[in-house]
Write an enzyme that holds these catalytic residues in place. Structure first.
Site, PDB file in Angstrom:
ATOM      1  N   LYS A   1       0.854  -1.193   0.000  1.00 49.31           N
ATOM      2  CA  LYS A   1       0.000   0.000   0.000  1.00 49.31           C
ATOM      3  C   LYS A   1       0.888   1.241   0.000  1.00 49.31           C
ATOM      4  CE  LYS A   1      -3.951   2.033   2.483  1.00 49.31           C
ATOM      5  NZ  LYS A   1      -4.923   1.870   3.597  1.00 49.31           N
TER       6      LYS A   1
ATOM      7  N   SER B   1     -10.478   0.267   7.104  1.00 47.58           N
ATOM      8  CA  SER B   1      -9.894   0.318   5.759  1.00 47.58           C
ATOM      9  C   SER B   1      -9.198  -0.950   5.306  1.00 47.58           C
ATOM     10  CB  SER B   1      -8.907   1.493   5.664  1.00 47.58           C
ATOM     11  OG  SER B   1      -9.599   2.711   5.684  1.00 47.58           O
TER      12      SER B   1
ATOM     13  N   SER C   1      -9.830   2.406   2.633  1.00 46.60           N
ATOM     14  CA  SER C   1      -8.914   3.047   1.714  1.00 46.60           C
ATOM     15  C   SER C   1      -7.988   2.052   1.004  1.00 46.60           C
ATOM     16  CB  SER C   1      -8.036   4.044   2.491  1.00 46.60           C
ATOM     17  OG  SER C   1      -7.221   3.368   3.453  1.00 46.60           O
TER      18      SER C   1
END
Length: 499
Positions: free
Chosen positions: A79, A184, A160
């Site tokens: 990420k 998330s 996210s």
């Protein structure tokens, strides 16, 4: 030979160790898959050379008879919230575009030390603020799933960690890192039919992770099944003296401790999570989950978490307040973008004008909204009315869970109130968007371990997830309950390739 991109963490690790294939072959297969899946926009930056370098080190170690790490030969997506030495790290923002750190986050370094290789940096909601991956400066991530109505509507992969969830579900990464501030990891895992676990706050170091809300942010793995999550979490976790909130505790052997035998365990069902208007299919998946856990030997008990209805409002005061403080460091001086306006005479503006212009250009609308909310609730006239009240609510929510642990060992609830929705459907209604996290936020406020596992498909052919919340430091209990559901649900659906 089996398509190597079909293999998960354990299968790759064990196959490389047994000599069934080389780590280089695995890296080449996934690098090819990443290159062929650009329509998903899951990666901001691909790093095929990094994946190959790591794989060749693993192959050399094996040839030399050296011990291999728990993630040896496994290519993963990172990420783009984790600082990676020599590779652009943006948090999906324009203000950090072009920022190349000269240091490595502790979590990513732990994974490289365990033998993993990096396929690239994964797209996300800007500064991890969002529930649909529509706030990224680098464009929306597309969920690899399609509704079974013959249409081709682009669906949200969750947020996210939408790039992470899409990459794992589409088989272009064996696993991926995520971060969870208010859901998330869990919400995108539910939207894409994969597993994801947020460990107890402090299990994984936050050092080198771009901060959103420091008292809530926590890293965790996203993978295709519970066992792979256990392996990857073990490689990520550990005490880090560079993070003052890091837990100075041994890392348990979660993979070795996996068991779906829940005899003697009690599973709590919070009555407050049965909210008006919840999708009937979400409730059906919850009922199936209860039965699967009964079949595994657990006793189902009703519990009460009476302050649940205040969790979401409290979260959207505390998280923006911390964000407004954390994001003050992005001013055009130290990182990335700098916008230095000039007046009509061609004279450069002052420092304050540079700050304002850089932030106006560099932050997206959702980030600006949360900074303004946070600044407002921290202002002198409203601090007691909002921020202090929200912190009191947070304490009450934590006490709810403490009482619940006297009645049960793990809690079962839906992960999300709906399945994935079309991109753009909620873009103009931030409150509707925030409601996606209504079931995930309480565990985040209490700092508890929580996991999402896929349960079933809805009538549109989209995955629904079930959430398991555990006691502090009891990731094993969460993983075991997740394994019990995984084995009984038999969820083996996957998106049809269209990209």
């Amino acid at each position: 030979m089996t398509d190597l991109t079909e293999l998960g963490v354990k299968a790759i690790r064990d196959g490389v160790a047994a000599g069934e294939f080389t780590a280089r072959e695995v890296a080449d297969a996934f690098n090819g898959a990443v290159a062929g899946a650009q329509a998903l926009n899951a990666f901001i930056v691909a790093t095929p050379d990094k994946a190959v370098e790591a794989a060749e080190r693993v192959d050399a170690d094996r040839a030399a008879g050296r011990d291999l790490g728990p993630m040896a030969g496994v290519p993963i997506g990172m990420k783009d919230l984790f600082a990676t030495d020599g590779v652009q790290t943006t948090a999906a923002s324009h203000i950090l575009e072009g920022f190349v750190p000269r240091y490595e986050s502790t979590v990513s370094q732990n994974l490289w030390n365990a033998g993993a290789g990096m396929l690239g940096k994964l797209n996300l909601d800007q500064f991890a603020m969002g529930s649909s991956n529509e706030t990224s400066h680098f464009g929306n991530v597309i969920n690899p799933w399609r509704r079974q109505d013959g249409g081709n509507t682009d669906l949200a992969p969750g947020g996210s960690s939408g790039g992470s969830s899409a990459a794992v579900a589409a088989r272009i990464a064996a696993a991926a890192t995520g971060t969870d501030t208010g859901g998330s990891i869990r919400q995108p895992a539910a939207f894409t039919g994969i597993c994801g676990i947020k460990p107890t706050y402090g299990r994984c170091s936050r050092w080198g992770v771009v901060a959103f809300a420091s008292s809530l942010d926590q890293a965790g793995p996203m993978a295709r099944d519970v066992g792979d999550c256990a392996i990857m979490l073990g490689a990520m976790a550990g005490f880090d003296p560079k993070d003052s909130t890091s837990l100075d505790l041994p890392v348990p052997e979660w993979e070795a401790g996996l068991s779906d035998d829940l005899r003697g365990k009690k599973v709590g069902i919070p009555r407050e999570y049965r909210m008006d208007g919840t999708d009937p299919e979400i409730l059906e998946s919850w009922e199936r989950g209860k039965q699967w856990l009964r079949d595994a030997g657990a006793e189902i008990v009703d519990i009460s978490l009476p302050h649940t209805k205040y969790a979401l409002p409290a979260y959207y005061i505390i998280a923006p307040a911390e964000a407004s403080s954390n994001l003050a460091r992005y001013d055009g001086v130290r990182y990335g973008l700098r916008d230095l306006p000039v007046d009509a005479a061609g004279k450069s503006a002052g420092l304050q004008d540079m700050y304002a212009a850089t932030r106006a250009e560099g932050f997206g609308d959702e980030v600006k909204r949360r900074i303004l909310i946070g600044t407002y609730v921290l202002s002198a006239g409203f601090y007691d009315a909002y921020y202090n009240q929200a912190q009191k609510i947070r304490t009450l929510i934590a006490r709810d869970f403490e009482r619940a642990w006297t009645e049960c060992d793990v809690i079962l609830a839906p992960t999300t109130p709906t399945a994935s929705f079309p991109l753009g459907d909620k873009a103009d209604d931030p409150l509707a968007m925030y409601l996606n996290d209504v079931f995930a936020v309480p565990a985040s406020l209490a700092g508890l371990p929580a996991m999402s596992v896929p349960a079933m498909l809805n009538r549109d052919g989209l995955p629904l997830g079930l959430q398991l919340v555990g006691k502090p430091f009891d990731e094993q209990g969460v993983l075991n309950a997740g394994l019990a559901i995984e084995r009984r649900a038999g969820f083996d659906a996957r998106p049809e390739r269209w990209w």
